[in-house]
Design an enzyme around this catalytic site. Structure first.
Site, PDB file in Angstrom:
ATOM      1  N   LYS A  59      79.900  42.960  32.223  1.00  0.00           N
ATOM      2  CA  LYS A  59      80.092  43.894  33.337  1.00  0.00           C
ATOM      3  C   LYS A  59      81.330  43.568  34.171  1.00  0.00           C
ATOM      4  CE  LYS A  59      76.363  46.639  33.204  1.00  0.00           C
ATOM      5  NZ  LYS A  59      76.395  48.113  33.285  1.00  0.00           N
ATOM      6  N   SER A 315      75.165  40.479  25.447  1.00  0.00           N
ATOM      7  CA  SER A 315      75.865  41.060  26.588  1.00  0.00           C
ATOM      8  C   SER A 315      75.760  40.297  27.891  1.00  0.00           C
ATOM      9  CB  SER A 315      75.378  42.492  26.794  1.00  0.00           C
ATOM     10  OG  SER A 315      73.968  42.513  26.834  1.00  0.00           O
TER      11      SER A 315
END
Lengths: 331, 331
Positions: A59, A315
């Site tokens: 992110k 992730s």
């Protein structure tokens, strides 16, 4: 003005531009091999551990790519974001690096590590109740109060372009290693990572099939892709994957996923826990539940990858020690 | 025959030859940056995570480099090793890849993961009591019984050359990144990793100061280097770093460490636990106690590295979940 510039979706050029802004700031995470994973799956698996990324998740790429393009005036007014934690940390860390005030609304039941780190990066954190509070009203109040810019987690061209640099690196690293990728799997909440990465892969590795992986109960993208239009999730759905609890595919992201013929997979919480244990035991990587869904899809045989070359993104790794140990110590 | 060929210590050419044999078999682990680690130490720290190496530690490098040079006749007779676990797994995995029978003696109190994996790689494991049994007698009996070749963990030219490929990669990766290394820190049991790596660094990065890091109570190398001759440890010493409990510096390794003016540091079990927690929280890496000593040395300020560029090796990640969680969940 060309057509691409009118589109809300990021172009390949947008992703390349984001990569230039991220150079020396984001970590170029490696593409790793693990013999035991290849043995278990019968595939050649290339693992992109975004757990090693600044703030512990991909992110940061999107947040910094966006914030670094704000005008001096917008920077002074600050930024506002809503997030259960990884986007929050990404925005907070990017804002800190750029000297931008950040106000971030986080659900009160977000993992403690995510709350702590977001504050640690200097952001003002506003807590809200995921069930009781009206998120839209809270957003409007925060924007009015601060005069800041809203940084959406996926329905933003610059944010998804930044997230897409993860796919850009996968394509280039695979090429440098002399490898042709058959498949690439990405975790999916709102679809920003997959939309950006699919755009990069379509340009650099057009033969690669792209898949989203979601938690069961939050497989809105898989069902929407199959149906051809956007669908939501059941209101009582529950998953340990706190990072992937988005209500439905994004306005911006969904047409991109359709354009690149992305297909959707889903995994159970049990399969996610088994993947976290595998990552602990055989990869020595700390992966949070939402970060482990691609690995879970491979290990549980959701896709027949035997004999194929497959890239997966882990992730994120922002998981409270209690949650992590509950998974790995009871295995 | 030149002088180097007579020496029991590996030459730079030996390390290059080992690197060629390891290509495509060992993992070329990356050299990673972590902003939080740089912030805490005031240094630029480059982390070589050998936790990501095949078998979860650098020991595979030495084992495969050795076994791959055995004659067909020696391969048929098999190999024998003694190890608390990482050398055991390295030898077992290398033997499996090369089709060589392996018999490995391990102390009965070795971590369960290390015992399980060594058997998993197909080795015959013989258990012995670290305090009661005569290891030398057991070794002689095993060698006589099997007719195999003994693979020493560090006092072997080919094994240390293989372990030295870790230092070779550090030097080349730093150079490729345009970085000049001021310091390099290696964990130290018998000194094989440091001896091999120091040999590679002396050739490719001669300005780099090399340090060993040992657990307190097992700081025989630090004290021996300071005294100028080999010293042992107190018989009642205790440490959680099961991988680093060697009795004294090696015959082969110690003169190499002296030649390259290596200096020794030591860390406490508490500092090691704190480093494991830091690696969990900020690096998302699973590091075993013995693998975390270099990180512990930096975080606890054993060396003033402010403003310097420092490489550290995280040497292994084979830690039982119970041990790991006891460290990270009580932090």
């Amino acid at each position: 003005m060309n057509a691409a510039a009118d589109s809300p979706a990021p172009t390949f050029a947008d992703i390349e531009a984001a990569a230039r802004r991220l150079r020396g700031v984001a970590v170029e995470t490696p593409l790793l091999s693990f013999p035991e994973l290849d043995r278990r799956t019968g595939a050649r698996v290339l693992v992109k551990p975004e757990t090693l990324q600044r703030t512990g998740s991909f992110k940061f790429r999107g947040a910094y790519a966006k914030l670094s393009t704000l005008s001096p005036e917008a920077r002074r007014r600050g930024v506002v974001a809503f997030s259960s934690g990884n986007h929050a940390q990404g925005v907070a860390a990017a804002a800190q690096l750029l000297g931008i005030p950040a106000t971030i609304a986080m659900p009160s039941d977000a993992p403690a590590m995510k709350l702590r780190n977001t504050r640690g990066y200097g952001a003002q954190v506003r807590s809200y109740d995921r069930r009781r509070d009206d998120r839209q009203a809270l957003a409007e109040a925060l924007l009015e109060e601060t005069g800041g810019t809203l940084v959406r987690p996926y329905d933003d061209r610059k944010v998804t372009a930044g997230q897409g640099t993860c796919g850009l690196e996968i394509a280039r690293q695979a090429r440098d290693a002399g490898v042709r990728l058959d498949d690439a799997l990405f975790c999916c909440g709102g679809g920003g990572l997959t939309a950006g990465a699919a755009t990069a892969l379509a340009e650099l590795s057009p033969g690669t099939a792209v898949y989203t992986v979601e938690p069961e109960g939050f497989d809105d993208t898989a069902r929407s892709l199959a149906a051809g239009h956007r669908l939501g999730n059941a209101p009582d759905a529950h998953s340990i994957c706190d990072a992937l609890l988005s209500p439905m595919p994004g306005d911006l992201t969904f047409p991109v996923l359709q354009r690149y013929r992305v297909q959707g997979l889903a995994v159970s919480d049990g399969e996610v826990r088994e993947a976290m244990v595998f990552a602990y035991a055989w990869m020595k990587l700390v992966v949070e539940p939402g970060g482990a869904v691609t690995l879970a899809a491979l290990l549980s045989g959701k896709l027949d990858v035997r004999g194929r070359t497959v890239a997966i993104v882990l992730s994120g790794g922002n998981v409270d020690a209690e949650t992590f140990c509950a998974a790995v110590c009871t295995a």
